[in-house]
Design a protein around this motif. Structure first.
Motif, PDB file in Angstrom:
ATOM      1  N   HIS A  48      -5.193   6.113   1.531  1.00  0.00           N
ATOM      2  CA  HIS A  48      -5.841   5.786   0.432  1.00  0.00           C
ATOM      3  C   HIS A  48      -4.854   4.807  -0.626  1.00  0.00           C
ATOM      4  N   SER A  51      -5.116   1.488   1.041  1.00  0.00           N
ATOM      5  CA  SER A  51      -6.285   0.668   0.614  1.00  0.00           C
ATOM      6  C   SER A  51      -6.371   0.227  -0.872  1.00  0.00           C
ATOM      7  N   ASP A  55      -6.734  -3.728  -1.858  1.00  0.00           N
ATOM      8  CA  ASP A  55      -7.481  -4.119  -2.878  1.00  0.00           C
ATOM      9  C   ASP A  55      -7.122  -4.742  -4.127  1.00  0.00           C
ATOM     10  N   THR A  61      -5.316  -4.595   5.138  1.00  0.00           N
ATOM     11  CA  THR A  61      -4.363  -3.468   5.599  1.00  0.00           C
ATOM     12  C   THR A  61      -3.652  -3.787   6.829  1.00  0.00           C
TER      13      THR A  61
END
Length: 72
Positions: A48, A51, A55, A61
């Motif tokens: 998480h 990610s 972003d 990734t």
């Protein structure tokens, strides 16, 4: 030894001229956690979080994991 993920995050952070504290705040983590990631002391960065970093910096990734040299 610094992990590829840690190296890439540090490089991206430095490109933006952000401190570890600034990036940690943007990611919602403590700056000591970020420091450990960048130095390679923290093994296994949460998917998480990877990610969120991808972003935030608009990179893939795969780039963060070192599977490609192309950021996007």
């Amino acid at each position: 030894m610094m992990s590829i993920v840690g190296q890439r995050i540090k490089w991206l952070r430095e490109q933006k001229q952000w401190s570890q504290l600034q990036l940690a705040e943007k990611l919602g983590i403590h700056n000591t956690v970020l420091s450990r990631i960048e130095s390679g002391d923290k093994k296994g960065v949460d998917a998480h979080l990877i990610s969120k970093v991808a972003d935030l910096f608009e990179v893939s990734t795969d780039f963060l994991h070192g599977r490609t040299e192309e950021p996007s």
